[in-house]
Design a protein around this motif. Structure first.
Motif, PDB file in Angstrom:
ATOM      1  N   TYR A  11       1.015  -1.140  -0.026  1.00  0.00           N
ATOM      2  CA  TYR A  11      -0.076   0.041   0.034  1.00  0.00           C
ATOM      3  C   TYR A  11       1.053   1.299  -0.059  1.00  0.00           C
ATOM      4  O   TYR A  11       1.230   1.492   1.124  1.00  0.00           O
ATOM      5  CB  TYR A  11      -0.730   0.086   1.131  1.00  0.00           C
ATOM      6  CG  TYR A  11      -2.179  -0.926   1.131  1.00  0.00           C
ATOM      7  CD1 TYR A  11      -3.010  -1.014   0.323  1.00  0.00           C
ATOM      8  CD2 TYR A  11      -2.135  -1.800   2.255  1.00  0.00           C
ATOM      9  CE1 TYR A  11      -3.959  -1.884   0.398  1.00  0.00           C
ATOM     10  CE2 TYR A  11      -3.160  -2.818   2.251  1.00  0.00           C
ATOM     11  CZ  TYR A  11      -3.931  -2.950   1.463  1.00  0.00           C
ATOM     12  OH  TYR A  11      -5.148  -3.722   1.412  1.00  0.00           O
ATOM     13  N   LEU A  14       4.217   1.183   1.902  1.00  0.00           N
ATOM     14  CA  LEU A  14       4.081   0.176   3.129  1.00  0.00           C
ATOM     15  C   LEU A  14       4.055  -1.267   2.286  1.00  0.00           C
ATOM     16  O   LEU A  14       3.152  -1.554   1.444  1.00  0.00           O
ATOM     17  CB  LEU A  14       2.765   0.174   3.951  1.00  0.00           C
ATOM     18  CG  LEU A  14       2.682  -0.355   5.080  1.00  0.00           C
ATOM     19  CD1 LEU A  14       3.437  -0.271   6.252  1.00  0.00           C
ATOM     20  CD2 LEU A  14       1.128  -0.284   5.490  1.00  0.00           C
ATOM     21  N   VAL A  16       2.783  -4.730   2.561  1.00  0.00           N
ATOM     22  CA  VAL A  16       2.019  -5.527   3.768  1.00  0.00           C
ATOM     23  C   VAL A  16       1.946  -6.932   3.636  1.00  0.00           C
ATOM     24  O   VAL A  16       1.711  -7.724   4.648  1.00  0.00           O
ATOM     25  CB  VAL A  16       0.698  -4.941   3.641  1.00  0.00           C
ATOM     26  CG1 VAL A  16       0.522  -3.731   4.334  1.00  0.00           C
ATOM     27  CG2 VAL A  16      -0.054  -4.722   2.068  1.00  0.00           C
ATOM     28  N   GLY A  37      -1.815  -5.403  12.399  1.00  0.00           N
ATOM     29  CA  GLY A  37      -1.365  -4.883  11.257  1.00  0.00           C
ATOM     30  C   GLY A  37      -0.362  -5.816  10.534  1.00  0.00           C
ATOM     31  O   GLY A  37       0.609  -5.342   9.660  1.00  0.00           O
ATOM     32  N   ALA A  38      -0.278  -7.112  11.020  1.00  0.00           N
ATOM     33  CA  ALA A  38       0.742  -8.131  10.272  1.00  0.00           C
ATOM     34  C   ALA A  38       0.381  -8.427   8.972  1.00  0.00           C
ATOM     35  O   ALA A  38       1.271  -8.901   8.215  1.00  0.00           O
ATOM     36  CB  ALA A  38       0.399  -9.546  11.007  1.00  0.00           C
ATOM     37  N   GLY A  39      -1.025  -8.029   8.636  1.00  0.00           N
ATOM     38  CA  GLY A  39      -1.344  -8.410   7.075  1.00  0.00           C
ATOM     39  C   GLY A  39      -2.098  -9.639   6.964  1.00  0.00           C
ATOM     40  O   GLY A  39      -2.348 -10.162   5.894  1.00  0.00           O
ATOM     41  N   LYS A  40      -2.868 -10.028   8.103  1.00  0.00           N
ATOM     42  CA  LYS A  40      -3.705 -11.057   8.146  1.00  0.00           C
ATOM     43  C   LYS A  40      -5.096 -10.837   7.194  1.00  0.00           C
ATOM     44  O   LYS A  40      -5.430 -11.733   6.389  1.00  0.00           O
ATOM     45  CB  LYS A  40      -3.841 -11.600   9.485  1.00  0.00           C
ATOM     46  CG  LYS A  40      -2.768 -11.716  10.492  1.00  0.00           C
ATOM     47  CD  LYS A  40      -3.132 -12.085  11.841  1.00  0.00           C
ATOM     48  CE  LYS A  40      -4.021 -11.068  12.684  1.00  0.00           C
ATOM     49  NZ  LYS A  40      -3.343  -9.750  12.571  1.00  0.00           N
ATOM     50  N   SER A  41      -5.471  -9.834   7.446  1.00  0.00           N
ATOM     51  CA  SER A  41      -6.791  -9.321   6.734  1.00  0.00           C
ATOM     52  C   SER A  41      -6.494  -9.385   5.086  1.00  0.00           C
ATOM     53  O   SER A  41      -7.235  -9.803   4.230  1.00  0.00           O
ATOM     54  CB  SER A  41      -7.464  -8.190   7.308  1.00  0.00           C
ATOM     55  OG  SER A  41      -7.813  -8.325   8.699  1.00  0.00           O
ATOM     56  N   THR A  42      -5.231  -8.629   4.905  1.00  0.00           N
ATOM     57  CA  THR A  42      -4.916  -8.319   3.524  1.00  0.00           C
ATOM     58  C   THR A  42      -4.753  -9.686   2.771  1.00  0.00           C
ATOM     59  O   THR A  42      -5.317  -9.999   1.841  1.00  0.00           O
ATOM     60  CB  THR A  42      -3.818  -7.337   3.501  1.00  0.00           C
ATOM     61  OG1 THR A  42      -3.903  -6.458   4.065  1.00  0.00           O
ATOM     62  CG2 THR A  42      -3.432  -7.145   2.239  1.00  0.00           C
TER      63      THR A  42
HETATM   64  P1  ADP Z   1      -4.063  -7.422  10.185  1.00  0.00           P
HETATM   65  O1  ADP Z   1      -5.373  -7.706   9.711  1.00  0.00           O
HETATM   66  O2  ADP Z   1      -2.981  -8.452  10.396  1.00  0.00           O
HETATM   67  O3  ADP Z   1      -4.121  -6.671  11.350  1.00  0.00           O
HETATM   68  P2  ADP Z   1      -3.952  -5.884   7.763  1.00  0.00           P
HETATM   69  O4  ADP Z   1      -3.896  -6.834   6.655  1.00  0.00           O
HETATM   70  O5  ADP Z   1      -5.368  -5.203   8.239  1.00  0.00           O
HETATM   71  O6  ADP Z   1      -3.421  -6.621   9.167  1.00  0.00           O
HETATM   72  O7  ADP Z   1      -3.204  -4.476   7.410  1.00  0.00           O
HETATM   73  C1  ADP Z   1      -1.751  -4.484   7.166  1.00  0.00           C
HETATM   74  C2  ADP Z   1      -1.271  -3.243   7.036  1.00  0.00           C
HETATM   75  O8  ADP Z   1      -1.573  -2.517   6.001  1.00  0.00           O
HETATM   76  C3  ADP Z   1      -1.621  -2.339   7.980  1.00  0.00           C
HETATM   77  O9  ADP Z   1      -0.473  -1.442   8.579  1.00  0.00           O
HETATM   78  C4  ADP Z   1      -2.614  -1.507   7.777  1.00  0.00           C
HETATM   79  O10 ADP Z   1      -2.732  -0.292   8.341  1.00  0.00           O
HETATM   80  C5  ADP Z   1      -2.387  -1.169   6.246  1.00  0.00           C
HETATM   81  N1  ADP Z   1      -3.615  -1.311   5.258  1.00  0.00           N
HETATM   82  C6  ADP Z   1      -4.428  -2.048   5.338  1.00  0.00           C
HETATM   83  N2  ADP Z   1      -5.570  -2.012   4.382  1.00  0.00           N
HETATM   84  C7  ADP Z   1      -5.166  -0.582   3.971  1.00  0.00           C
HETATM   85  C8  ADP Z   1      -5.469   0.242   2.644  1.00  0.00           C
HETATM   86  N3  ADP Z   1      -6.632  -0.236   2.145  1.00  0.00           N
HETATM   87  N4  ADP Z   1      -4.752   1.253   2.582  1.00  0.00           N
HETATM   88  C9  ADP Z   1      -3.447   1.470   2.919  1.00  0.00           C
HETATM   89  N5  ADP Z   1      -3.078   0.624   4.149  1.00  0.00           N
HETATM   90  C10 ADP Z   1      -3.867  -0.299   4.426  1.00  0.00           C
END
Ligand code: ADP
Ligand code: MG
Length: 240
Positions: A11, A14, A16, A37-42
Motif C-alpha cells: 500500500y 508500506l 504489507v 497490522g501483520a497483514g492477516k486481513s490483507t
Molecule cells: P491485520 O489484519 O493483520 O491486522 P491488515 O492486513 O489489516 O493487518 O493490515 C496490514 C497493514 O496494511 C496495516 O499496516 C494496515 O494499516 C495497512 N492497510 C490495510 N488496508 C489498507 C488500505 N486499504 N490502504 C492502506 N493501508 C492499508
C-alpha cells in the motif's frame, strides 16, 4: 486447494505482504495468528480478490484467480468469507440472506435454495430465526447466519477473519462450535483468530505472521507451548 506463491503486496510505501508462500490442502484447517497490522486481513482479502496483489500468484483448486467479470462472482462463491463485522444484508430476512447468493450466482430455484438454507440454518442453530431481520438477532446468531450464508454457496474453502473478536464473551463459543463442526466435516479453512482453544481443537497448522511476513509455521500444540521465533514468544506473552 489454495496456493500462494511469492505473493507481494504494497500500500504505497508500506510492504504489507512480503513474499508469502502458503499451501493449504483440501480439508486442511490453517489458523493464522499475529499482531495487529501483520497483514492477516490483507492475506484473506487477496484470496477472494477483494484486494489485488503486486507480484506472485494465488491458485484456487489449481486455477489462477479470475481478474474480473463473471469469473469473479464465481470465485467469491467458491471462497466463503466470514468477517469480524457480520455483514448481513440488513433489509433482508435471515432466510433471504442465505438464499440470495445461491439463486443469483448458483442459479438455483427459490424452492431448492430455501430447502438448503433451512437445512444450514438448522445446522448452525438459528432455524427458528429464519423470518427475522439481522438487527433482531444477537451478534453470535448473526455470525452463525453469516457462516450459513457462505456455506449455502458450496464453497471450496472458507476464510474467517477474526470471526469472534466483535462478539460478547458468552457468544464466542456458539460460533466456535459451528466452526469446529465445519472443520470436522472436512471443510478447507483458513481462520484468522487468536482463539487458542479453536486452534488446538481444530487446526492442522498455525501460521504466525508479523510485519507482512510468515515468521513461522508449526503445529498448534508446539506453537502455544514452545514457539520458535522471538516474535511469536513476544506476541504470545502479550495475549496469553
Ligand atoms: P491485520 O489484519 O493483520 O491486522 P491488515 O492486513 O489489516 O493487518 O493490515 C496490514 C497493514 O496494511 C496495516 O499496516 C494496515 O494499516 C495497512 N492497510 C490495510 N488496508 C489498507 C488500505 N486499504 N490502504 C492502506 N493501508 C492499508
Ligand atoms: Mg485484520
Amino acid at each position: 486447494m489454495v496456493r500462494l506463491a511469492g505473493v507481494q503486496k504494497h500500500y504505497g510505501n508500506l510492504h504489507v505482504l512480503k513474499d508469502i508462500d502458503l499451501d493449504v490442502a483440501r480439508g486442511e484447517v490453517v489458523v493464522v495468528i499475529g499482531p495487529s497490522g501483520a497483514g492477516k486481513s490483507t492475506l484473506c482479502r487477496a484470496i477472494n480478490r477483494l484486494e489485488t496483489i503486486d507480484e506472485g500468484e494465488i491458485l484456487l483448486d489449481g486455477q489462477p484467480l479470475p481478474q474480473e467479470g463473471k469469473g469473479l462472482a464465481r470465485l467469491r462463491a467458491d471462497v466463503g468469507m466470514v468477517f469480524q463485522s457480520f455483514n448481513l444484508f440488513a433489509h433482508k430476512t435471515v432466510l433471504e440472506n442465505v438464499t440470495l447468493g445461491p439463486i443469483k450466482v448458483r442459479k438455483k430455484s427459490k424452492a431448492e435454495a430455501e430447502a438448503r438454507a433451512k437445512e444450514l440454518l438448522e445446522r448452525v442453530g438459528v432455524a427458528h430465526q429464519a423470518a427475522k431481520y439481522p438487527a433482531q438477532l444477537s451478534g453470535g446468531q448473526q455470525q452463525r447466519v453469516a457462516i450459513a450464508r457462505a456455506l449455502a454457496m458450496d464453497p471450496k474453502v472458507m476464510l474467517f477473519d477474526e470471526p469472534t473478536s466483535a462478539l460478547d464473551p458468552e457468544m464466542i463459543k456458539e460460533v466456535l462450535d459451528v466452526m469446529v463442526d465445519l472443520a470436522e466435516r472436512g471443510m478447507t479453512m483458513i481462520v484468522v483468530t487468536h482463539e487458542m482453544g479453536f486452534a488446538r481443537t481444530a487446526a492442522n497448522r498455525v501460521v504466525f505472521m508479523a510485519d507482512g511476513a510468515i515468521v513461522e509455521t508449526t503445529n498448534p500444540e508446539k506453537f502455544f507451548t514452545n514457539p520458535e521465533s522471538d516474535r511469536a514468544k513476544d506476541f504470545l506473552g502479550k495475549i496469553l
